[in-house]
Scaffold this active site. Structure first.
Site, PDB file in Angstrom:
ATOM      1  N   ARG A 238      -6.910  -2.819   9.037  1.00  0.00           N
ATOM      2  CA  ARG A 238      -7.319  -4.039   8.762  1.00  0.00           C
ATOM      3  C   ARG A 238      -7.028  -4.791   9.969  1.00  0.00           C
ATOM      4  O   ARG A 238      -7.752  -5.860  10.604  1.00  0.00           O
ATOM      5  CB  ARG A 238      -6.983  -4.933   7.333  1.00  0.00           C
ATOM      6  CG  ARG A 238      -7.825  -4.511   6.401  1.00  0.00           C
ATOM      7  CD  ARG A 238      -7.377  -5.203   5.232  1.00  0.00           C
ATOM      8  NE  ARG A 238      -5.970  -5.010   5.080  1.00  0.00           N
ATOM      9  CZ  ARG A 238      -5.282  -5.084   4.084  1.00  0.00           C
ATOM     10  NH1 ARG A 238      -5.777  -5.069   2.841  1.00  0.00           N
ATOM     11  NH2 ARG A 238      -3.920  -5.033   3.907  1.00  0.00           N
TER      12      ARG A 238
ATOM     13  N   GLY B  22       0.890  -1.029   0.131  1.00  0.00           N
ATOM     14  CA  GLY B  22      -0.124   0.068   0.071  1.00  0.00           C
ATOM     15  C   GLY B  22       0.969   1.260  -0.013  1.00  0.00           C
ATOM     16  O   GLY B  22       1.617   1.299   0.849  1.00  0.00           O
TER      17      GLY B  22
ATOM     18  N   ARG C  93       1.148  -4.921  -5.792  1.00  0.00           N
ATOM     19  CA  ARG C  93       1.169  -6.216  -4.995  1.00  0.00           C
ATOM     20  C   ARG C  93       1.618  -7.313  -6.061  1.00  0.00           C
ATOM     21  O   ARG C  93       0.931  -7.073  -7.131  1.00  0.00           O
ATOM     22  CB  ARG C  93       0.038  -6.345  -4.405  1.00  0.00           C
ATOM     23  CG  ARG C  93      -0.245  -5.365  -3.418  1.00  0.00           C
ATOM     24  CD  ARG C  93      -1.493  -5.950  -2.225  1.00  0.00           C
ATOM     25  NE  ARG C  93      -1.983  -4.352  -1.951  1.00  0.00           N
ATOM     26  CZ  ARG C  93      -1.761  -4.023  -0.644  1.00  0.00           C
ATOM     27  NH1 ARG C  93      -0.674  -4.568   0.174  1.00  0.00           N
ATOM     28  NH2 ARG C  93      -2.525  -2.776   0.002  1.00  0.00           N
TER      29      ARG C  93
ATOM     30  N   ASP D 236      -0.565   2.327   8.261  1.00  0.00           N
ATOM     31  CA  ASP D 236      -1.010   1.745   9.585  1.00  0.00           C
ATOM     32  C   ASP D 236      -0.180   1.828  10.691  1.00  0.00           C
ATOM     33  O   ASP D 236      -0.750   1.319  11.865  1.00  0.00           O
ATOM     34  CB  ASP D 236      -1.246   0.189   9.209  1.00  0.00           C
ATOM     35  CG  ASP D 236      -2.293  -0.036   8.032  1.00  0.00           C
ATOM     36  OD1 ASP D 236      -3.092   0.925   7.979  1.00  0.00           O
ATOM     37  OD2 ASP D 236      -2.248  -0.988   7.369  1.00  0.00           O
TER      38      ASP D 236
ATOM     39  N   ASP E 268       1.863  -0.532  11.858  1.00  0.00           N
ATOM     40  CA  ASP E 268       1.813  -1.720  12.483  1.00  0.00           C
ATOM     41  C   ASP E 268       3.123  -2.694  12.264  1.00  0.00           C
ATOM     42  O   ASP E 268       3.073  -3.933  12.337  1.00  0.00           O
ATOM     43  CB  ASP E 268       0.657  -2.704  11.701  1.00  0.00           C
ATOM     44  CG  ASP E 268       0.697  -2.685  10.280  1.00  0.00           C
ATOM     45  OD1 ASP E 268       1.586  -2.081   9.756  1.00  0.00           O
ATOM     46  OD2 ASP E 268      -0.089  -3.451   9.878  1.00  0.00           O
TER      47      ASP E 268
ATOM     48  N   ASP F  73       5.170  -4.905   6.428  1.00  0.00           N
ATOM     49  CA  ASP F  73       5.733  -6.150   6.653  1.00  0.00           C
ATOM     50  C   ASP F  73       5.653  -7.291   5.581  1.00  0.00           C
ATOM     51  O   ASP F  73       6.461  -8.009   5.378  1.00  0.00           O
ATOM     52  CB  ASP F  73       5.157  -6.749   8.139  1.00  0.00           C
ATOM     53  CG  ASP F  73       3.654  -6.735   7.928  1.00  0.00           C
ATOM     54  OD1 ASP F  73       2.957  -6.339   7.041  1.00  0.00           O
ATOM     55  OD2 ASP F  73       3.156  -7.528   8.830  1.00  0.00           O
TER      56      ASP F  73
ATOM     57  N   THR G 190       3.953   2.851   5.653  1.00  0.00           N
ATOM     58  CA  THR G 190       2.561   2.309   5.798  1.00  0.00           C
ATOM     59  C   THR G 190       2.004   3.224   6.573  1.00  0.00           C
ATOM     60  O   THR G 190       2.339   3.525   7.490  1.00  0.00           O
ATOM     61  CB  THR G 190       2.537   0.847   6.159  1.00  0.00           C
ATOM     62  OG1 THR G 190       1.159   0.600   6.374  1.00  0.00           O
ATOM     63  CG2 THR G 190       3.245   0.498   7.297  1.00  0.00           C
TER      64      THR G 190
HETATM   65  P1  ATP Z   1       0.524  -2.724   3.526  1.00  0.00           P
HETATM   66  O1  ATP Z   1       1.018  -2.877   5.159  1.00  0.00           O
HETATM   67  O2  ATP Z   1       0.362  -1.428   3.272  1.00  0.00           O
HETATM   68  O3  ATP Z   1      -0.423  -3.549   3.063  1.00  0.00           O
HETATM   69  P2  ATP Z   1       2.644  -4.477   2.691  1.00  0.00           P
HETATM   70  O4  ATP Z   1       4.227  -4.586   2.152  1.00  0.00           O
HETATM   71  O5  ATP Z   1       2.513  -5.076   3.953  1.00  0.00           O
HETATM   72  O6  ATP Z   1       1.783  -3.140   2.731  1.00  0.00           O
HETATM   73  P3  ATP Z   1       1.800  -6.779   0.987  1.00  0.00           P
HETATM   74  O7  ATP Z   1       0.660  -6.893   0.052  1.00  0.00           O
HETATM   75  O8  ATP Z   1       1.501  -7.625   2.146  1.00  0.00           O
HETATM   76  O9  ATP Z   1       1.963  -5.137   1.513  1.00  0.00           O
HETATM   77  O10 ATP Z   1       2.929  -7.120   0.453  1.00  0.00           O
HETATM   78  C1  ATP Z   1       3.563  -6.436  -0.747  1.00  0.00           C
HETATM   79  C2  ATP Z   1       4.379  -7.698  -1.619  1.00  0.00           C
HETATM   80  O11 ATP Z   1       5.348  -8.246  -1.099  1.00  0.00           O
HETATM   81  C3  ATP Z   1       3.298  -8.718  -2.208  1.00  0.00           C
HETATM   82  O12 ATP Z   1       2.538  -8.413  -3.218  1.00  0.00           O
HETATM   83  C4  ATP Z   1       4.394  -9.533  -2.794  1.00  0.00           C
HETATM   84  O13 ATP Z   1       4.748  -9.308  -3.914  1.00  0.00           O
HETATM   85  C5  ATP Z   1       5.510  -9.359  -1.624  1.00  0.00           C
HETATM   86  N1  ATP Z   1       5.549 -10.615  -0.617  1.00  0.00           N
HETATM   87  C6  ATP Z   1       4.826 -10.589   0.542  1.00  0.00           C
HETATM   88  N2  ATP Z   1       5.024 -11.705   0.920  1.00  0.00           N
HETATM   89  C7  ATP Z   1       5.846 -12.473   0.282  1.00  0.00           C
HETATM   90  C8  ATP Z   1       6.552 -13.756   0.467  1.00  0.00           C
HETATM   91  N3  ATP Z   1       6.252 -14.584   1.584  1.00  0.00           N
HETATM   92  N4  ATP Z   1       7.504 -14.087  -0.402  1.00  0.00           N
HETATM   93  C9  ATP Z   1       7.668 -13.297  -1.678  1.00  0.00           C
HETATM   94  N5  ATP Z   1       6.954 -12.170  -1.920  1.00  0.00           N
HETATM   95  C10 ATP Z   1       6.115 -11.584  -0.903  1.00  0.00           C
END
Ligand code: ATP
Length: 326
Positions: free
Chosen positions: A175, A14, A75, A131, A133, A106, A129
């Protein structure tokens, strides 16, 4: 691991206000210390589809004040497969990129951890982010701006709520975590907050509202984090409404306005500081860590910790809401 000459930078997951300021800081700190910095568009997808281009100092001019991320974010399902990761790695090699800085949440750090476990590419994370979190850092880039956006909106709703003597349930983002609801709730004088981390029985909420009505409160604002277990602001409003027939109940979902806007001074400062710290971490041969802040100091937190440990809500802050609503 050989000597680093070229750093790749991407934003993932995000978006959050201040990501541009962080990109700018990485680019400028990289150039300052003699590296070349390459922008990777659309998160991990940009590594897979080779959307990689060198960024010069002037490419990040005039970006510190802009919300969103000019590198775009995404993503990427493909990056979660061994085949996708291999293509991503080959494209990094093609562009002679030997280190990565990842700005995201994360999930993005989980991806970076897997990637650096598999391939010899040092990865440094910058927490971005709204959030807040992520374990291991007091604040994430975008959180402060999001809270300011929420309180501005709630102040406006408060005007109409008190004119009509209404009870408003306002749903904010979060969330899995209630950090936005908690801090914004304190800052806008909310009567109560409902967050995923703490179960609030509907009867307790009703009692609380009853007390407020007895004290002749002209308006009631309840902030609800979207991940609240009882099912979000609409569900809770429905459950409460039938017992407060004399009071008109309204629901507002703030939604994506919380993600946008020009970053606050604090987020620009944090992003600038962490962007520089990320480049310095690479110079110190760090890998698989997130740069964050604890008690105003820059810290390095291993990805293995920041993606696994749960960031707790401070119970003292929950108590604050109660005290301030006596
Ligand atoms: P937000 O907190 O704003 O949602 P985020 O970084 O936690 O941000 P995610 O959608 O959970 O957002 O993860 C972003 C991207 O990281 C995923 O779309 C994927 O491409 C990659 N990713 C997450 N987990 C894995 C994993 N275990 N192995 C490889 N890539 C991963």
């Amino acid at each position: 691991m050989g000597k680093i000459t070229n750093i790749g930078i991407l934003t993932s997951g995000g978006d959050s206000p201040g990501m541009n300021a962080a990109i700018r800081a990485v680019v400028r700190a990289g150039i300052y210390h003699g590296f070349k910095v390459f922008g990777i568009r659309h998160g991990y997808n940009g590594m897979i589809y080779n959307q990689i281009k060198e960024l010069k100092s002037h490419d990040v001019a005039n970006t510190i004040q802009r919300g969103g991320t000019f590198l775009k974010t995404a993503r990427s399902k493909e990056f979660m497969t061994p085949e996708g990761m291999e293509i991503a790695y080959n494209n990094l090699k093609l562009n002679k990129i030997d280190a990565l800085v990842i700005i995201g949440g994360d999930g993005s750090f989980r991806g970076a951890l897997e990637f650096s476990n598999k391939y010899d590419i040092p990865c440094i994370g910058i927490p971005g982010t709204i959030d807040n979190d992520i374990f291991g850092t007091d604040d994430t880039i975008g959180y402060d701006t999001a809270i300011n956006t929420v309180i501005e909106a709630v102040d406006k709703i408060r005007d109409t709520a008190s004119s009509h003597e209404r009870l408003f349930f306002i749903e904010v983002m979060g969330r899995d975590a209630g950090f936005i609801a908690l801090r914004a709730g304190i800052a806008c004088g909310a009567e109560a907050i409902l967050i995923p981390e703490v179960e609030t029985p509907i009867e307790t909420l009703k009692e609380h509202l009853e007390n407020g009505f007895k004290r002749k409160k002209s308006s009631n604002i309840i902030l609800v984090a979207e991940g609240e277990k009882a099912g979000g602001a609409f569900e809770i409003a429905k459950a409460v409404e039938k017992d407060f027939k004399d009071y008109s109940v309204r629901v507002t979902v703030l939604g994506h306005i919380q993600r946008g806007g020009s970053p606050s001074a604090y987020d620009r400062f944090l992003a600038s500081r962490l962007g520089v710290a990320a480049v310095e971490a690479l110079m110190e041969d760090q890998r698989s860590i997130m740069v964050g802040t604890q008690n105003q100091q820059v810290v390095y937190v291993p990805f293995s910790k920041s993606v696994k440990a749960h960031k707790p809500i401070d119970p003292k802050l929950l108590e604050l809401i109660e005290i301030l609503n006596v």
